[in-house]
Design a protein around this motif. Structure first.
Motif, short mmCIF file in Angstrom:
data_model
loop_
_atom_site.label_atom_id
_atom_site.label_comp_id
_atom_site.label_asym_id
_atom_site.label_seq_id
_atom_site.Cartn_x
_atom_site.Cartn_y
_atom_site.Cartn_z
N SER A 128 0.84 -1.20 0.00
CA SER A 128 0.00 0.00 0.00
C SER A 128 0.88 1.25 0.00
O SER A 128 2.00 1.22 0.52
CB SER A 128 -0.91 0.00 1.23
N ALA A 129 0.34 2.33 -0.56
CA ALA A 129 1.13 3.56 -0.63
C ALA A 129 0.24 4.79 -0.55
O ALA A 129 -0.87 4.80 -1.09
CB ALA A 129 1.94 3.61 -1.93
N ASP A 130 0.74 5.82 0.13
CA ASP A 130 0.04 7.09 0.22
C ASP A 130 1.06 8.19 0.47
O ASP A 130 2.11 7.93 1.09
CB ASP A 130 -1.01 7.07 1.34
N VAL A 136 -0.40 6.77 6.12
CA VAL A 136 0.53 5.64 6.14
C VAL A 136 0.50 4.95 7.50
O VAL A 136 0.47 3.71 7.59
CB VAL A 136 1.96 6.11 5.79
N THR A 139 -2.85 3.08 7.81
CA THR A 139 -2.82 1.85 7.02
C THR A 139 -1.98 0.79 7.70
O THR A 139 -2.35 -0.39 7.73
CB THR A 139 -2.26 2.13 5.61
N SER A 140 -0.84 1.20 8.23
CA SER A 140 0.04 0.25 8.92
C SER A 140 -0.71 -0.49 10.02
O SER A 140 -0.58 -1.71 10.19
CB SER A 140 1.25 0.99 9.50
N VAL A 150 3.51 -0.97 3.75
CA VAL A 150 2.99 0.34 3.38
C VAL A 150 4.15 1.31 3.22
O VAL A 150 5.13 1.26 3.98
CB VAL A 150 1.96 0.86 4.41
N TYR A 151 4.04 2.17 2.21
CA TYR A 151 5.12 3.08 1.87
C TYR A 151 4.56 4.50 1.74
O TYR A 151 3.43 4.69 1.31
CB TYR A 151 5.76 2.69 0.52
N GLN A 152 5.39 5.48 2.09
CA GLN A 152 5.00 6.87 1.93
C GLN A 152 5.63 7.46 0.68
O GLN A 152 6.84 7.34 0.46
CB GLN A 152 5.42 7.70 3.15
#
Length: 265
Positions: A128-130, A136, A139-140, A150-152
Motif C-alpha cells: 500500500s502507498a500514500d 501511512v 494503514t500500517s 505500506v510506503y509513503q
C-alpha cells in the motif's frame, strides 16, 4: 464490535443524546447514539463524543474507526473516510485476485481497500502507498495482521523498484472530484477531510491519467488496474485507460451507485 460500556445509562439520558444529535442535523441519530454509547469508556467520555459529533465532526473520526467490508478499519482525523460504495471496487478486485498475487493499493488512505481485498485470501502479498504520513500510519495499523507493507510517497514513486512488472492487481481509489465541485460536497467531507484526498484537478481526472500512464510498467502480463470513478466520468476514464494501452471495461453497481473502470494488460 464488543460491548464496552461499563457505566449506567438510563433511557432518559439515551433519549437526550438522540435528541442532541438530531437537533445537530444527524439524520441517523438513533443509530449513531448506539454506536457512541457502545464505544464510550465512561459517561464523561460519552458526552465528549456526543458534543464532538454534534459540532459536525464526522462520526468515523469521533469513533476512531468505520466498518468496511466487515472489517473494523481505524480512521484517524484527517484521513479519507472509506465510502460504502467502494465495496464494489473491492468486490471487482477480489474476483480477479488469486492466491500468491501481488496487490498494490495506491492512494490507500486508511488502507481499507487493500485490507478488504487481502482479508480471507491466502498468501496475497499486499503493498500500500500514500503521500500522507498520517494515512501511512493508519494503514500500517489496519494491515498489520495481513503481513502487508505500506510506503509513503507519490503514487508509484513510493513503491520498491523490484515490484515493476510483477504486480497482478493495482487498485487506486484516487481523488476524482473536480476542483470547482469540492464546494458542493457534504459539509463533513468539505470541512474535515483533506483536500488532497478529494481534489482530482480541473476535470477530476488528473490522478487517473497519472495512474493509467504508468500502469503497464508495473503490471505483470495479464495484470489488472481498477479505479473507482463517478458514473459521469466513466467514459472519459475508459478512454484514458485505452490510450494507456489497457484492454478496458466499465463495471457498474446501481444499488451502491458505484462505478469501476478495469484495465487489463
Amino acid at each position: 464490535m464488543g460491548q464496552k460500556t461499563t457505566f449506567s445509562l438510563d433511557n432518559k439520558l439515551e433519549k437526550c443524546i438522540i435528541g442532541r444529535l438530531r437537533s445537530a442535523g444527524c439524520v441517523f441519530a438513533e443509530e449513531e447514539a448506539k454506536l457512541l454509547i457502545l464505544e464510550a469508556d465512561s459517561l464523561e467520555d460519552l458526552m465528549k463524543m456526543v458534543e464532538l459529533r454534534a459540532s459536525g465532526l464526522p462520526l468515523e473520526y469521533v469513533l476512531g474507526f468505520t466498518m468496511f467490508c466487515g472489517l473494523r478499519i481505524e480512521v484517524k482525523r484527517g484521513v479519507f473516510v472509506p465510502r460504502q460504495r467502494t465495496q464494489f471496487l473491492v468486490q471487482q478486485a477480489k474476483t480477479l485476485t488469486r492466491n500468491c498475487d501481488i496487490v498494490v493499493d495506491l492512494c490507500c488512505g486508511s488502507g481499507a481497500v487493500g485490507a478488504a481485498i487481502a482479508d480471507k485470501l491466502n498468501q496475497v502479498f499486499l503493498h500500500s502507498a500514500d503521500i500522507d504520513p498520517v494515512a501511512v500510519q493508519c494503514t500500517s495499523n489496519n494491515i498489520k495482521n495481513m503481513d502487508g507493507h505500506v510506503y509513503q510517497g507519490d503514487l508509484y514513486n513510493a513503491l520498491p523498484h523490484w515490484l515493476r512488472g510483477r504486480v497482478n492487481i493495482i487498485v487506486a481509489n484516487v481523488p476524482y472530484v473536480p476542483t470547482d465541485s469540492i464546494k458542493l460536497l457534504p459539509q463533513e467531507a468539505r470541512l474535515y477531510e483533506p483536500k488532497w484526498a478529494l481534489d482530482g484537478g480541473t476535470d477530476g481526472l488528473d490522478f487517473k491519467r497519472k495512474v493509467a500512464k504508468e500502469a503497464l510498467h508495473w503490471l505483470a502480463p495479464g495484470g489488472h488496474l481498477l479505479v473507482e470513478t463517478s458514473e459521469i466520468q466513466a467514459g472519459q476514464t475508459l478512454e484514458i485507460f485505452v490510450n494507456a494501452g489497457l484492454i478496458s471495461k466499465i463495471a457498474r453497481d446501481e444499488e451502491l451507485d458505484a462505478t469501476v473502470v478495469i484495465g487489463t494488460t
